[in-house]
Structure formats: structure tokens, C-alpha cells
Design a protein around this motif. Structure first.
Motif, short mmCIF file in Angstrom:
data_model
loop_
_atom_site.label_atom_id
_atom_site.label_comp_id
_atom_site.label_asym_id
_atom_site.label_seq_id
_atom_site.Cartn_x
_atom_site.Cartn_y
_atom_site.Cartn_z
N GLY A 1 25.42 -32.54 2.31
CA GLY A 1 24.25 -31.68 2.49
C GLY A 1 24.21 -30.53 1.48
N PHE A 2 25.39 -29.97 1.21
CA PHE A 2 25.46 -28.87 0.25
C PHE A 2 25.06 -29.33 -1.15
N TRP A 3 25.62 -30.47 -1.58
CA TRP A 3 25.28 -30.95 -2.92
C TRP A 3 23.82 -31.35 -3.02
N LEU A 4 23.28 -31.94 -1.97
CA LEU A 4 21.85 -32.30 -2.00
C LEU A 4 20.99 -31.04 -2.11
N MET A 5 21.37 -30.02 -1.37
CA MET A 5 20.61 -28.76 -1.42
C MET A 5 20.72 -28.11 -2.79
N MET A 6 21.95 -28.09 -3.37
CA MET A 6 22.15 -27.47 -4.68
C MET A 6 21.42 -28.23 -5.78
N SER A 7 21.38 -29.55 -5.67
CA SER A 7 20.74 -30.36 -6.71
C SER A 7 19.24 -30.18 -6.75
#
Length: 420
Positions: free
Chosen positions: A98-104
Motif C-alpha cells: 500500500g505504501f509503495w502504491l501510494m508513493m508511486s
């Protein structure tokens, strides 16, 4: 894609042995049960089968007198069963994804290329004013509107390209120097109601002059001083009696070549400090997050005199996801310094290189060199070189004209009454 579907549904590696394994394979084929990676061994067969199809083969084993044994399990259904016992680990994976999806989905790096006159600080302030900042969502970057805004805000920009690649915003621009100078002076003429003269930037003799706009005040062969007006940016409009009725202001423009003398002075100290590397080196790693750098070194640097070589890389995920995080290493090399004296040959080589750079710079500016005289002198502390050049260079810099408009006559003309 097929491998992904199989992984999501789950599949098994089975071993089939018995009287007629070939008949077992034929029955599966007739009932649309797909088997793959079939391998023949001495007394048994191995193959792979989907998890849902595995529950349909129970009757086939009785008919064919075969025995089926599961040797390995693959896919998400079996992975999730194991994960139930490791809930914290599973929660960590979900949070990380979820964090990487949000950051991307955000912009973390802004790269500007092609700027020369427009400084990066000025451009970044412009982007901030228009809501383009680090951390903004990629979906909110108005690409076409931003390109138009750049061209409107900076008239010197003749071409621009804005592109989002991963978490990076690429901005490319191309500048036009002539357009910049022209727009600035025309704008000042309109605002101030006054023209611009071309004045001499140095003493010299006029070699040639070709005027495009304005009134030329000098001619070929005439000597001028620094600050003298070469072309006037106020064109007089004469009345019938030959007096000046008014002035038409403009930006003076002309091709003027001026012959002048210029002297360049370069100095080099008698002594220099030479680095002798001892061969002792130390490496240490570092992590850089934003403006903060963290060095993984407890003991510090044990050398009194040293220099450092640095290598660092940016953290980029999936080739396009740029993060404001860098990592790398520093190589620290110890050296001892000793004072040495330049020889005359070394000084000549240093000065020759400096003169070459001066000549290259002058030629890039369209300056012709007709004479050159170089002298070298030495005192107790330094070497001194004086290079005297006789140059033919473009002349004339813009300066506001000192001529004022004749307002009284204009007012008089406007106040004339016609009577019969």
C-alpha cells in the motif's frame, strides 16, 4: 499471463503409478482436465494439475488401477494458508504494498534541462506559484497547461516539453537570447516612453558601422571614448522651419566594429603545494535522505590531511520510480604536502594555456585579434603575465537615451483652435 492465472488458482505436482498410467492421462484429456510438464520415469509418471481439477480425478484412479500422490503444492491458496500463522508478516506485506502504491502516485523528483538565462531557483519558484511541487499527485499535473504557462511567463523560451515518467517530472526548455534582449528593450521603450542609445563600452577607433535603426553619430575612422553615444535612439521629426518638432523613440540597432587595445593580467605564485599520497585509504558508506546525510563510521577520519572521492546512486524502483534517497561510499585518501617551486618551463606552459583560453573566449564573441604582445615578470612572491591585444570587436551596449520629448510643442498643437 498463464503462469499468473495458475499461481492465483493454485496447482499441484503429482506422481502417478500403477497398472495403466497412460489410460489415466487419456481419461483426463477426454474430460477436459489439463495436465502439463508430464515426465516419464522408470515406474511412474510426474505431471502438474490445477487444484480444482485435482478433485475430479478420484474416479479415474479406480477405473485405471492407478495411484496418485501429491509431491508439491504451488500457488496463492497454499501460500495464504501458511500466512495465516504469520499474521504480522502478512500485515507488513500489505502495508508495504500500500505504501509503495501510494508513493508511486506522486511526483518526487523535478528535473529541468535546457535553461541558461533562467536560473533553476527562479524556475522552481514559478512552478511553486503554479502548484507544481514535490509530493503532488501525478494525476494533478496539467501537462499542456504547464507548457503554455512556461512560454507565457518566460518569453525567452521558444520550446518546452513536460513529461511525467514514473515519479519524475521532466521539463525541457529551449531559450532564445536574441528574443530575450529584444523583448526586454521593447517593453522598456513602451513603459518609459524613451528610446535606447548604443554607447561605446571602451575607448577605440570606429572601423565600420551599419545602422538599422536610430541616428548614427559617428563614422569610420573616428576615435571614441568609453560612454560616447554611437547611435542615438531618438529620431528627430523636423517642422517646416527646420526645428525639431518632436522625437520618435526607438531601440538603436547597428553593426559596429571598434578597434581597441586590451590588456589581460594573470598571476601565478612562485611556490605550489604538491600532494604526495601515502597509500593509506579508508572507505565508508553513507545514506542521504533529502538534505540529510548519515555516515556509517564510528571512528572518524584518522588522517590530518586528506581528500575524498565520492560515488553515490539514487534509489530508483522499477526503473521509473525515483525517490529522494541516495546511497554510496566515500574513499578518503591520506596525503602529505610539500612546497615546490615552479620552473620557468612550467610557468611558460601555464601561461600558454591561459592565453589560449583567452583567445578562444575572444573568438567565440566574434572578436578579431590583429596584434598580440606577451610579457612575463617575476618578483619575490609570484610570476606575472601581461598580454596586450589589439582587437577589432563588436561595439555598442544599450543605454537609456538622455533626450526628452518636446512636450510644449505637442501641447500647443493640441490646443490650436480653428476659426472661420
Amino acid at each position: 499471463m498463464l503462469q499468473l492465472i495458475r499461481f492465483l488458482k493454485g496447482y499441484l505436482l503429482i506422481r502417478v503409478c500403477g497398472n495403466a498410467p497412460e489410460r489415466f492421462i487419456n481419461l483426463c484429456s477426454n474430460h477436459q482436465i489439463f495436465l502439463w510438464d508430464i515426465q516419464i520415469h522408470e515406474t511412474y509418471y510426474t505431471m502438474k494439475i490445477g487444484l480444482s481439477d485435482f478433485y475430479r480425478i478420484k474416479g479415474f484412479t479406480r477405473k485405471t488401477g492407478t495411484r496418485v500422490v501429491v509431491t508439491e503444492r504451488f500457488g496463492l491458496p497454499f501460500l495464504s494458508v501458511g500466512m495465516k500463522k504469520r499474521k504480522v508478516f502478512l500485515i507488513g506485506i500489505v502495508i508495504s504494498l500500500g505504501f509503495w502504491l501510494m508513493m508511486s502516485a506522486h511526483i518526487w523528483t523535478i528535473q529541468l534541462t535546457g535553461n541558461f538565462y533562467i536560473t533553476e531557483d527562479v524556475f522552481m519558484d514559478f512552478l511553486t506559484e503554479n502548484g507544481i511541487v514535490h509530493g503532488m499527485k501525478k494525476s494533478k499535473v496539467p501537462v499542456e497547461e504547464l507548457e503554455k504557462a512556461i512560454r507565457n511567463r518566460f518569453p525567452i523560451v521558444t520550446w518546452t516539453s513536460v513529461k511525467v515518467d514514473g515519479s519524475k517530472l521532466f521539463i525541457q526548455i529551449k531559450e532564445n537570447e536574441l528574443l530575450k534582449e529584444k523583448d526586454q528593450t521593447e517593453e522598456q521603450v513602451k513603459e518609459n516612453g524613451k528610446g535606447f542609445d548604443l554607447v561605446a563600452q571602451t575607448d577605440g577607433t570606429i572601423v565600420s558601422i551599419v545602422t538599422r535603426s536610430g541616428v548614427p553619430l559617428v563614422q569610420e575612422g573616428q576615435e571614441v571614448k568609453k560612454g560616447d553615444t554611437l547611435v542615438q535612439g531618438a529620431i528627430p521629426i523636423l517642422s517646416e522651419d527646420g526645428t525639431v518638432r518632436r522625437y520618435e523613440f526607438c531601440e538603436a540597432d547597428a553593426d559596429i566594429m571598434l578597434e581597441c587595445h586590451k590588456t589581460y593580467v594573470e598571476e601565478v605564485p612562485l611556490f605550489y603545494r604538491e600532494k604526495n599520497y601515502s597509500g593509506r585509504e579508508k572507505k565508508r558508506s553513507f545514506l542521504e535522505i533529502g538534505a540529510h546525510r548519515f555516515r556509517f563510521d564510528i571512528l572518524g577520519i584518522p588522517y590530518e590531511k586528506y581528500d575524498r572521492l565520492e560515488q553515490k546512486k539514487e534509489v530508483i524502483l522499477f526503473h521509473t520510480f525515483h525517490l529522494p534517497i541516495y546511497y554510496g561510499s566515500e574513499k578518503i585518501r591520506e596525503y602529505t604536502g610539500c612546497e615546490k617551486k615552479y620552473t620557468k618551463d612550467e610557468i611558460k606552459e601555464i601561461f600558454a594555456h591561459k592565453i589560449l583560453k583567452i583567445i578562444q573566449t575572444l573568438e567565440e564573441k566574434g572578436v578579431q585579434i590583429t596584434e598580440k604582445n606577451v610579457t612575463m615578470k617575476k618578483n619575490e612572491k609570484k610570476w606575472k603575465m601581461e598580454a596586450e591585444f589589439l582587437l577589432i570587436e563588436p561595439a555598442g551596449v544599450l543605454q537609456k537615451t538622455g533626450i526628452c520629448q518636446i512636450e510644449d510643442q505637442n501641447a500647443e498643437e493640441q490646443g490650436v483652435e480653428v476659426t472661420e
